[in-house]
Write a protein that holds these residues in place. Structure first.
Motif, PDB file in Angstrom:
ATOM      1  N   ARG A 658       0.803  -1.217   0.000  1.00  0.00           N
ATOM      2  CA  ARG A 658       0.000   0.000   0.000  1.00  0.00           C
ATOM      3  C   ARG A 658       0.842   1.276   0.000  1.00  0.00           C
ATOM      4  O   ARG A 658       0.356   2.320  -0.416  1.00  0.00           O
ATOM      5  N   THR A 659       2.081   1.216   0.481  1.00  0.00           N
ATOM      6  CA  THR A 659       2.883   2.446   0.548  1.00  0.00           C
ATOM      7  C   THR A 659       4.164   2.381  -0.281  1.00  0.00           C
ATOM      8  O   THR A 659       4.769   3.430  -0.523  1.00  0.00           O
ATOM      9  N   GLY A 660       4.574   1.187  -0.699  1.00  0.00           N
ATOM     10  CA  GLY A 660       5.850   1.076  -1.411  1.00  0.00           C
ATOM     11  C   GLY A 660       5.904   1.935  -2.655  1.00  0.00           C
ATOM     12  O   GLY A 660       6.879   2.657  -2.902  1.00  0.00           O
ATOM     13  N   GLY A 661       4.846   1.870  -3.474  1.00  0.00           N
ATOM     14  CA  GLY A 661       4.811   2.678  -4.681  1.00  0.00           C
ATOM     15  C   GLY A 661       4.787   4.162  -4.384  1.00  0.00           C
ATOM     16  O   GLY A 661       5.458   4.958  -5.055  1.00  0.00           O
ATOM     17  N   LEU A 662       4.013   4.541  -3.360  1.00  0.00           N
ATOM     18  CA  LEU A 662       3.932   5.956  -3.008  1.00  0.00           C
ATOM     19  C   LEU A 662       5.254   6.477  -2.456  1.00  0.00           C
ATOM     20  O   LEU A 662       5.687   7.587  -2.787  1.00  0.00           O
ATOM     21  N   ILE A 663       5.893   5.689  -1.586  1.00  0.00           N
ATOM     22  CA  ILE A 663       7.185   6.109  -1.040  1.00  0.00           C
ATOM     23  C   ILE A 663       8.213   6.241  -2.156  1.00  0.00           C
ATOM     24  O   ILE A 663       8.987   7.209  -2.202  1.00  0.00           O
ATOM     25  N   THR A 664       8.210   5.298  -3.087  1.00  0.00           N
ATOM     26  CA  THR A 664       9.147   5.366  -4.205  1.00  0.00           C
ATOM     27  C   THR A 664       8.872   6.586  -5.067  1.00  0.00           C
ATOM     28  O   THR A 664       9.797   7.309  -5.466  1.00  0.00           O
ATOM     29  N   ALA A 665       7.583   6.828  -5.344  1.00  0.00           N
ATOM     30  CA  ALA A 665       7.228   8.000  -6.146  1.00  0.00           C
ATOM     31  C   ALA A 665       7.637   9.285  -5.442  1.00  0.00           C
ATOM     32  O   ALA A 665       8.198  10.205  -6.058  1.00  0.00           O
ATOM     33  N   ALA A 666       7.351   9.346  -4.135  1.00  0.00           N
ATOM     34  CA  ALA A 666       7.724  10.545  -3.369  1.00  0.00           C
ATOM     35  C   ALA A 666       9.238  10.734  -3.370  1.00  0.00           C
ATOM     36  O   ALA A 666       9.734  11.859  -3.496  1.00  0.00           O
ATOM     37  N   ALA A 667       9.980   9.631  -3.220  1.00  0.00           N
ATOM     38  CA  ALA A 667      11.445   9.719  -3.208  1.00  0.00           C
ATOM     39  C   ALA A 667      11.980  10.171  -4.564  1.00  0.00           C
ATOM     40  O   ALA A 667      12.900  10.992  -4.633  1.00  0.00           O
ATOM     41  N   VAL A 668      11.414   9.649  -5.640  1.00  0.00           N
ATOM     42  CA  VAL A 668      11.866  10.048  -6.976  1.00  0.00           C
ATOM     43  C   VAL A 668      11.600  11.531  -7.207  1.00  0.00           C
ATOM     44  O   VAL A 668      12.451  12.265  -7.735  1.00  0.00           O
ATOM     45  N   ILE A 669      10.418  11.988  -6.794  1.00  0.00           N
ATOM     46  CA  ILE A 669      10.080  13.407  -6.981  1.00  0.00           C
ATOM     47  C   ILE A 669      11.009  14.283  -6.149  1.00  0.00           C
ATOM     48  O   ILE A 669      11.522  15.302  -6.632  1.00  0.00           O
ATOM     49  N   LEU A 670      11.231  13.908  -4.886  1.00  0.00           N
ATOM     50  CA  LEU A 670      12.140  14.688  -4.048  1.00  0.00           C
ATOM     51  C   LEU A 670      13.558  14.653  -4.616  1.00  0.00           C
ATOM     52  O   LEU A 670      14.275  15.665  -4.604  1.00  0.00           O
ATOM     53  N   ALA A 671      13.976  13.496  -5.140  1.00  0.00           N
ATOM     54  CA  ALA A 671      15.307  13.393  -5.744  1.00  0.00           C
ATOM     55  C   ALA A 671      15.420  14.308  -6.956  1.00  0.00           C
ATOM     56  O   ALA A 671      16.474  14.925  -7.180  1.00  0.00           O
ATOM     57  N   VAL A 672      14.352  14.411  -7.742  1.00  0.00           N
ATOM     58  CA  VAL A 672      14.364  15.324  -8.889  1.00  0.00           C
ATOM     59  C   VAL A 672      14.568  16.761  -8.419  1.00  0.00           C
ATOM     60  O   VAL A 672      15.364  17.515  -8.994  1.00  0.00           O
ATOM     61  N   VAL A 673      13.862  17.150  -7.350  1.00  0.00           N
ATOM     62  CA  VAL A 673      14.017  18.501  -6.810  1.00  0.00           C
ATOM     63  C   VAL A 673      15.447  18.710  -6.318  1.00  0.00           C
ATOM     64  O   VAL A 673      16.068  19.751  -6.582  1.00  0.00           O
ATOM     65  N   MET A 674      15.991  17.725  -5.603  1.00  0.00           N
ATOM     66  CA  MET A 674      17.344  17.858  -5.072  1.00  0.00           C
ATOM     67  C   MET A 674      18.388  17.878  -6.195  1.00  0.00           C
ATOM     68  O   MET A 674      19.388  18.588  -6.102  1.00  0.00           O
ATOM     69  N   VAL A 675      18.166  17.104  -7.247  1.00  0.00           N
ATOM     70  CA  VAL A 675      19.097  17.130  -8.383  1.00  0.00           C
ATOM     71  C   VAL A 675      19.038  18.503  -9.056  1.00  0.00           C
ATOM     72  O   VAL A 675      20.071  19.034  -9.495  1.00  0.00           O
ATOM     73  N   ALA A 676      17.836  19.086  -9.136  1.00  0.00           N
ATOM     74  CA  ALA A 676      17.727  20.441  -9.688  1.00  0.00           C
ATOM     75  C   ALA A 676      18.518  21.427  -8.832  1.00  0.00           C
ATOM     76  O   ALA A 676      19.222  22.301  -9.354  1.00  0.00           O
ATOM     77  N   ILE A 677      18.424  21.283  -7.499  1.00  0.00           N
ATOM     78  CA  ILE A 677      19.240  22.109  -6.607  1.00  0.00           C
ATOM     79  C   ILE A 677      20.721  21.797  -6.836  1.00  0.00           C
ATOM     80  O   ILE A 677      21.574  22.689  -6.841  1.00  0.00           O
ATOM     81  N   GLY A 678      21.021  20.522  -7.028  1.00  0.00           N
ATOM     82  CA  GLY A 678      22.402  20.091  -7.240  1.00  0.00           C
ATOM     83  C   GLY A 678      22.990  20.513  -8.566  1.00  0.00           C
ATOM     84  O   GLY A 678      24.189  20.342  -8.792  1.00  0.00           O
ATOM     85  N   SER A 679      22.168  21.056  -9.454  1.00  0.00           N
ATOM     86  CA  SER A 679      22.705  21.578 -10.717  1.00  0.00           C
ATOM     87  C   SER A 679      23.377  22.928 -10.525  1.00  0.00           C
ATOM     88  O   SER A 679      23.884  23.510 -11.493  1.00  0.00           O
ATOM     89  N   SER A 680      23.400  23.417  -9.288  1.00  0.00           N
ATOM     90  CA  SER A 680      24.027  24.702  -8.979  1.00  0.00           C
ATOM     91  C   SER A 680      25.496  24.712  -9.399  1.00  0.00           C
ATOM     92  O   SER A 680      26.170  23.686  -9.407  1.00  0.00           O
ATOM     93  N   ARG A 681      25.979  25.902  -9.717  1.00  0.00           N
ATOM     94  CA  ARG A 681      27.390  26.068 -10.068  1.00  0.00           C
ATOM     95  C   ARG A 681      28.267  26.239  -8.832  1.00  0.00           C
ATOM     96  O   ARG A 681      29.497  26.270  -8.943  1.00  0.00           O
ATOM     97  N   VAL A 682      27.659  26.350  -7.641  1.00  0.00           N
ATOM     98  CA  VAL A 682      28.397  26.457  -6.387  1.00  0.00           C
ATOM     99  C   VAL A 682      28.589  25.052  -5.826  1.00  0.00           C
ATOM    100  O   VAL A 682      27.617  24.307  -5.635  1.00  0.00           O
ATOM    101  N   THR A 683      29.827  24.676  -5.557  1.00  0.00           N
ATOM    102  CA  THR A 683      30.141  23.279  -5.245  1.00  0.00           C
ATOM    103  C   THR A 683      29.401  22.773  -4.009  1.00  0.00           C
ATOM    104  O   THR A 683      28.885  21.652  -4.011  1.00  0.00           O
ATOM    105  N   ASN A 684      29.361  23.547  -2.932  1.00  0.00           N
ATOM    106  CA  ASN A 684      28.696  23.064  -1.724  1.00  0.00           C
ATOM    107  C   ASN A 684      27.218  22.818  -1.952  1.00  0.00           C
ATOM    108  O   ASN A 684      26.640  21.871  -1.412  1.00  0.00           O
ATOM    109  N   THR A 685      26.562  23.677  -2.734  1.00  0.00           N
ATOM    110  CA  THR A 685      25.154  23.457  -3.058  1.00  0.00           C
ATOM    111  C   THR A 685      24.993  22.226  -3.934  1.00  0.00           C
ATOM    112  O   THR A 685      24.058  21.441  -3.764  1.00  0.00           O
TER     113      THR A 685
END
Length: 763
Positions: A658-685
């Protein structure tokens, strides 16, 4: 078997539902007004933020820097003008270049002009001092050094005002700006630009993923709305905090990442449960009530655990870390509030229309046509559910193998962290094309010595020249150093400073050892040591002193909250250990990639050979909190099924289905947001975004999918055990997930029940 918890009384369980659904239109209108006010209040917040905050404000190195700025502004220049005479008369013809009369005259004019600027002090140059350290080895470049006074905001304003008057061509020379002030200003500007780009990338991609998860375009827009409210509200909170304390500009990245990520997590679980309740035949108000009693309470627990984890950064004195606590706690609580107040009001108004604009309908019809399926064939959600059921059953059949192999693999991925080296932030955080980075790199490559590698020793209360001379001899006796000074204050008798220069990296181990050696010398007056290495040593000391208390808060609060949710003694311990294990890959990757420089070309960053001291603390607090977020979602559903059926293995299997698919979907979406943040030109970000994305995916795809079911299979029904006193404590103070569902789990549109997902008592 643990006792089934008594469901809450109708009055208790319906109170919150009545509050949030009584006047849904009014609730949404008020939310719109508050959001508009937040936009106005949070406007320009980035311009009031700083890009520093890495040092301990209570350290002796910080004290020494402040006194030196006041008494000897020229001792610690933070603005450098790199004067390039390569285009001047005689350049490349064997002449001195910077010593050409025309070049020297123009450089002297620039030096005098800079000395007359308001907010600038301690101006010196190669042409006035003829110090070899201020002249490049090829004679084509030289430096003008100055101290821009004031705090970070004041220094940034001064630089903004004066920079256009110096940058660029001036007759026979060309001037570029460097130094800490220029670097910090460029970091701030770059982060603002990168954050805007990350939002432009993340929002549409997130919307597409939400449409794929929900099918309905209407349902997909709801989590984005919750996230936007949380982000705008947090910006307003941060703007208010800047009136009272320093706030790091880096915190805005966390605001965007968690604002979108957690809002989507919370909205995913609430909207999904609401659709299940509608499919079970409830009217919208009753469906919202059942949703708040189940998924709503899970969201509340999750928000508390994440907020506690982030609040641990308040223990540390560096405002860089404290800023992430301000932003993180605010955005988590606002995301939870929006999900528990505004989202239910919207769901009441939408009702069955939450399933409108199902963009997956054509896809399902096409697949059924291809397969020649009957009209009642299982949908994609049902197929995914069966996949989770099969995978979970496979893991639980071979639980010892999966538990050992997964644990060993995660520990192996974390091994590079054993070789971590800590350092400080410098211009190499910026891309290679950044102007201040180019200036600093030219100084490193072309000027004698190692600029910034030395220490400055402040002397207070010196009785006279004899005392200062004796202390200078002690400093000069240290191996591998050169001592300049003392330079005494004319206005304040008894104040003086020494410059201690050593070879090697500015914050290398040799420089750090030298800090201890200098501080250990006897002196007939008070001494304080500062410099990059001293700041690093003091920062490491502050973190080491505060880290046990911060870890204790995170661990104890997690144990308590998970116990209140489950009533189990073992599950909270499992949660802490498995969450910590999920972070090993992140820490290992940080060292392997960013410290050792692997993939630096692909990811476009410059490795400094070390990791900034505060970043592992920051990444631990964020990643641990997010891991608990997913852990609470999974554990709460497993507990709900166990209380309903008493079947431990069935509850684990059903909880994952009941939650595996939702947790995976939520994690993928959050990872997409974090990768977008990680596209920064500042190394620490970049490090923060990509590291958290990896931790989130490892937690959802490995720990929750493989390790949790394997461990819970091995612990069996003992998972739910608690001694009598603690069980009675939980019965009195624990928070229930809500009344157990009386029959089979409701199906969302597009699903059909399957044997693995129907409780034994309902077949």
């Amino acid at each position: 078997m643990s006792e089934v918890k008594k469901p809450p009384s109708p009055g208790e369980s319906g109170r919150w539902t009545r509050i949030v659904t009584a006047r849904p239109r009014l609730s949404l209108l008020l939310a719109l007004v508050v959001t508009a006010l937040a936009v106005l209040a949070g406007g320009g917040v980035a311009d009031r933020m700083g890009s520093g905050g890495w040092e301990d404000p209570d350290a002796r190195s910080t004290y020494a820097s402040k006194v030196l700025e006041r008494e000897f502004p020229g001792s610690q220049p933070n603005l450098l003008l790199l004067v390039d005479a390569g285009t001047g008369a005689g350049a490349g013809s064997g002449s001195a270049g910077v010593d050409e009369p025309a070049v020297a005259a123009e450089a002297e004019r620039l030096t005098a002009q800079l000395a007359s600027e308001q907010g600038v002090a301690g101006v010196g140059s190669y042409w006035r001092t003829h110090l070899p350290a201020l002249r490049s080895e090829d004679g084509r470049q030289a430096l003008i050094a100055a101290r821009v006074l004031g705090d970070e905001k004041t220094r940034a304003a001064v630089l903004e005002r004066i920079a256009p008057r110096y940058r660029g061509g001036h007759g026979p020379v060309r001037v570029s700006l460097g130094g800490p002030v220029a670097v910090q200003r460029e970091v701030t500007t770059t982060i603002q630009e990168d954050l805007l780009r990350a939002e432009v990338i993340a929002l549409p991609v997130t919307l597409v993923l939400l449409v794929i998860v929900f099918g309905s375009a209407v349902a997909a827009l709801l989590p984005l709305g919750v996230g936007i409210v949380a982000i705008l509200g947090t910006n307003a909170v941060l703007r208010g905090l800047t009136e009272f304390t320093d706030v790091s500009v880096f915190a805005q990245n966390l605001t965007t990442a968690l604002g979108l990520g957690l809002a989507i997590d919370y909205a995913l679980f609430i909207v999904r449960r609401f659709r299940e309740e509608l499919a079970a035949g409830r009217d919208p108000v009753a469906a919202v009530g059942a949703t708040l009693r189940t998924a709503g309470r899970t969201v509340l627990f999750s928000a508390l655990t994440v907020a506690v984890s982030l609040s641990a950064m308040l223990f540390f004195p560096m405002y860089f870390l404290r800023s992430f606590a301000y932003a993180g706690v605010a955005v988590v609580l606002l995301a939870a509030a929006a999900a528990l107040i505004l989202l239910p009001a919207a769901l009441v108004l939408l009702g069955d229309r939450v399933n409108s604009l199902d963009l997956r309908r054509l896809w399902r019809l096409w697949r059924r046509g291809r397969a020649g399926a009957a009209a009642g064939a299982p949908g994609a959600d049902a197929e995914a559910g069966r996949g989770w059921a099969r995978a979970t059953a496979q893991v639980m059949r071979r639980a010892p193998v999966f538990a050992i192999a997964t644990t060993a693999g995660l520990l192996l991925l974390g091994l590079p962290f054993l070789g971590v080296k800590f350092g400080t932030v410098d211009d190499r955080q910026l891309p290679k094309t950044a102007s201040s980075h180019l200036v600093q790199q030219q100084i490193r490559d072309g000027f004698p010595g190692s600029p910034g590698a030395g220490l400055t020793v402040l002397a207070e209360g010196a009785a006279g020249p004899a005392d200062l001379a004796a202390y200078r001899d002690r400093l000069a006796a240290l191996p591998g150093v050169r001592v300049d000074g003392p330079v005494s204050s004319e206005a304040r008798p008894g104040y003086a400073y020494f410059s201690v220069v050593t070879e090697g990296e500015a914050v290398g181990q040799q420089a750090q050892d030298l800090v201890g050696e200098v501080r250990g010398l006897d002196a007939p007056f008070d001494t304080s040591v500062t410099g990059q290495a001293a700041v690093l040593v003091d920062a490491q000391k502050a973190i080491a002193e505060k880290l046990p208390a911060a870890l204790a808060l995170v661990v104890l609060a997690t144990l308590l909250l998970v116990f209140l949710l489950t009533g189990s003694v073992l599950i909270p311990v499992q949660a802490v250990l498995l969450n910590a294990l999920s972070l090993t890959a992140m820490f290992g990757a940080v060292v392997w990639v960013f410290q050792e420089g692997n993939l630096s070309g692909l990811l476009s960053f410059t490795s400094t050979g070390d990791i900034e001291t505060t970043l592992p603390v920051l990444m631990f607090c964020i990643a641990f909190g997010l891991s608990m977020d997913y852990g609470v979602f999974l554990i709460s559903r497993i507990k709900e099924e166990y209380e309903r059926t008493g079947d431990h293995e069935g509850a684990v299997r059903t909880g994952l289905v009941r939650t595996g698919g939702l947790i995976t979907a939520a994690a993928v979406i959050l990872a997409v947001v974090m990768v977008a943040i990680g596209s920064s030109r500042v190394t620490n970000t970049k490090m923060l975004g990509l590291g958290i994305a990896l931790a989130v995916l490892m937690d959802a795809l490995v720990v929750r999918s493989l390790l949790v079911p394997a461990v819970m299979k091995l612990t069996g029904k003992a998972t739910w055990w608690a001694p009598g006193p603690l069980r009675r404590l939980h019965e009195r103070f624990g928070l229930s997930e809500g009344e157990p569902a009386p029959g089979p789990l409701p199906q969302v549109p597009g699903e059909t029940p399957e044997p693995d997902r129907i409780p034994a008592g309902s077949r």
